[in-house]
Scaffold this active site. Structure first.
Site, short mmCIF file in Angstrom:
data_model
loop_
_atom_site.label_atom_id
_atom_site.label_comp_id
_atom_site.label_asym_id
_atom_site.label_seq_id
_atom_site.Cartn_x
_atom_site.Cartn_y
_atom_site.Cartn_z
N THR A 1 0.84 -1.21 0.00
CA THR A 1 0.00 0.00 0.00
C THR A 1 0.87 1.26 0.00
O THR A 1 0.58 2.24 -0.69
CB THR A 1 -0.90 0.01 1.26
OG1 THR A 1 -1.47 -1.29 1.40
CG2 THR A 1 -1.99 1.04 1.17
N HIS B 1 0.64 -10.18 -6.26
CA HIS B 1 1.28 -10.93 -5.17
C HIS B 1 1.83 -12.27 -5.67
O HIS B 1 2.27 -13.09 -4.86
CB HIS B 1 0.29 -11.19 -4.03
CG HIS B 1 -0.08 -9.96 -3.24
ND1 HIS B 1 0.84 -9.04 -2.83
CD2 HIS B 1 -1.28 -9.53 -2.75
CE1 HIS B 1 0.23 -8.08 -2.14
NE2 HIS B 1 -1.05 -8.35 -2.08
P1 A3P Z 1 1.57 -3.22 9.99
O1 A3P Z 1 0.44 -4.20 10.03
O2 A3P Z 1 2.86 -3.78 10.54
O3 A3P Z 1 1.23 -1.92 10.57
P2 A3P Z 1 0.47 -4.21 2.63
O4 A3P Z 1 0.27 -2.83 2.13
O5 A3P Z 1 1.46 -4.99 1.80
O6 A3P Z 1 -0.80 -4.89 2.84
O7 A3P Z 1 1.21 -4.07 4.04
C1 A3P Z 1 0.54 -3.54 5.13
C2 A3P Z 1 1.54 -3.04 6.13
O8 A3P Z 1 2.10 -1.80 5.68
C3 A3P Z 1 0.88 -2.72 7.47
O9 A3P Z 1 1.90 -2.94 8.45
C4 A3P Z 1 0.54 -1.25 7.31
O10 A3P Z 1 0.32 -0.59 8.52
C5 A3P Z 1 1.80 -0.76 6.59
N1 A3P Z 1 1.59 0.50 5.87
C6 A3P Z 1 0.50 0.87 5.16
N2 A3P Z 1 0.67 2.09 4.65
C7 A3P Z 1 1.89 2.52 5.04
C8 A3P Z 1 2.63 3.73 4.85
N3 A3P Z 1 2.13 4.72 4.16
N4 A3P Z 1 3.85 3.81 5.42
C9 A3P Z 1 4.37 2.79 6.13
N5 A3P Z 1 3.73 1.62 6.36
C10 A3P Z 1 2.49 1.49 5.82
#
Ligand code: A3P
Length: 280
Positions: free
Chosen positions: A24, A87
């Site tokens: 994300t 993915h």
């Molecule tokens: P956590 O659950 O450890 O907080 P993905 O986007 O691959 O689904 O991964 C989700 C993870 O990325 C989550 O980690 C989420 O909080 C974190 N995340 C989402 N947006 C983010 C951002 N802008 N900056 C840093 N981390 C982010």
């Protein structure tokens, strides 16, 4: 369907990742970097749309049931460069992604943080499609065991990461390999690297005007989490928009998991990554 029917264009940019490794965040950064000349500073579509609505997921977004996405027949109408994510493991990518000039950006993350993030995402974000009782009774310990043993959506974690890592060493112009932890530690140099890799480097004027810092701030979890569009609602029927923004920290996994689980995962990581030149 995606594997059989998708035709990559040379200008496509494809984010690849194992779930919960920062997809994300990378979507947000890439979208803003690539489209920065199209929108005024305070008018980014990221302020009005969830990042997953701006960068489409190929396998079960564009080519799946998720009807809010454009259908495959509309793909040709998307402005260039088209941005997508997947993915799928490297060896399952459609041939046209490998043979065309399109570029792939892979984001990886420490497995301890990934597994904890994954567990809470499913627990909090996907209640609507789970047999609630069934999953709610799944403990973090059980979820960890499955992840540890490679029983996992999109295949075993280490094989996923190593597949893309090796490909990035063989084809550095085609595949950029990023780590969540590095992005956190030094966002400026990574945002610059990203922009260079996709062919839209920052000019000295942009740098002196603080454009890079503005992008980092706009795409920060702190900022995105507070936007109305990301705070409530679901997309694609099931996914709570807010569940994609949890803590966004490095090291959360080691705090949440029992010491023996941390130790086992670190040992497995050492074995799996031995000789690859990769570490977390
Ligand atoms: P956590 O659950 O450890 O907080 P993905 O986007 O691959 O689904 O991964 C989700 C993870 O990325 C989550 O980690 C989420 O909080 C974190 N995340 C989402 N947006 C983010 C951002 N802008 N900056 C840093 N981390 C982010």
């Amino acid at each position: 369907m995606f594997q059989r029917h998708f035709h990559a264009q040379d200008t496509d940019l494809i984010i690849a990742s194992h779930p919960k490794t920062g997809t994300t965040w990378l979507k947000s950064l890439l979208f803003v970097i690539v489209n920065r000349f199209k929108h005024p500073k305070n008018g980014s579509p990221l302020l009005k749309h969830h990042p997953h609505e701006l960068v489409y997921r190929l396998e079960n977004g564009v080519y799946g049931e998720a009807f809010e996405y454009p259908r495959p027949q509309h793909l040709k109408e998307l402005p260039s460069p088209r941005l997508f994510n997947t993915h799928l493991p490297y060896n399952s990518l459609p041939e046209s992604i490998l043979s065309s000039g399109c570029r792939v950006l892979y984001i990886s993350r420490n497995p301890l943080d990934t597994v904890v993030s994954f567990y809470y995402f499913i627990l909090d974000g996907m209640r609507k499609i789970l047999h609630e009782e069934e999953f709610i009774n799944t403990s973090l310990e059980d979820f960890f065991e499955d992840f540890y043993n490679g029983r996992n959506t999109n295949g075993p974690f280490f094989e996923h990461v190593i597949g893309y890592w090796k490909a990035s060493l063989e084809h550095p112009d085609k595949l950029l390999f990023l780590k969540y932890e590095d992005l956190k530690k030094d966002p400026v140099s990574h945002v610059k690297k990203l922009a260079e890799f996709v062919g839209v480097p920052f000019s000295p004027q942009e740098e002196s005007e603080g454009v890079i810092q503005d992008i980092i701030q706009l795409c920060s979890i702190k900022n995105l989490k507070e936007l109305e569009v990301n705070k409530s609602g679901v997309f694609n029927k099931y996914f709570d928009k807010k569940s994609y923004f949890r803590k966004g920290e490095v090291g959360d996994g080691a705090h949440q998991l029992a010491p023996n689980m941390v130790e086992r995962m670190n040992k497995l990581m050492q074995e799996k990554l031995d000789g690859t030149g990769l570490s977390f």
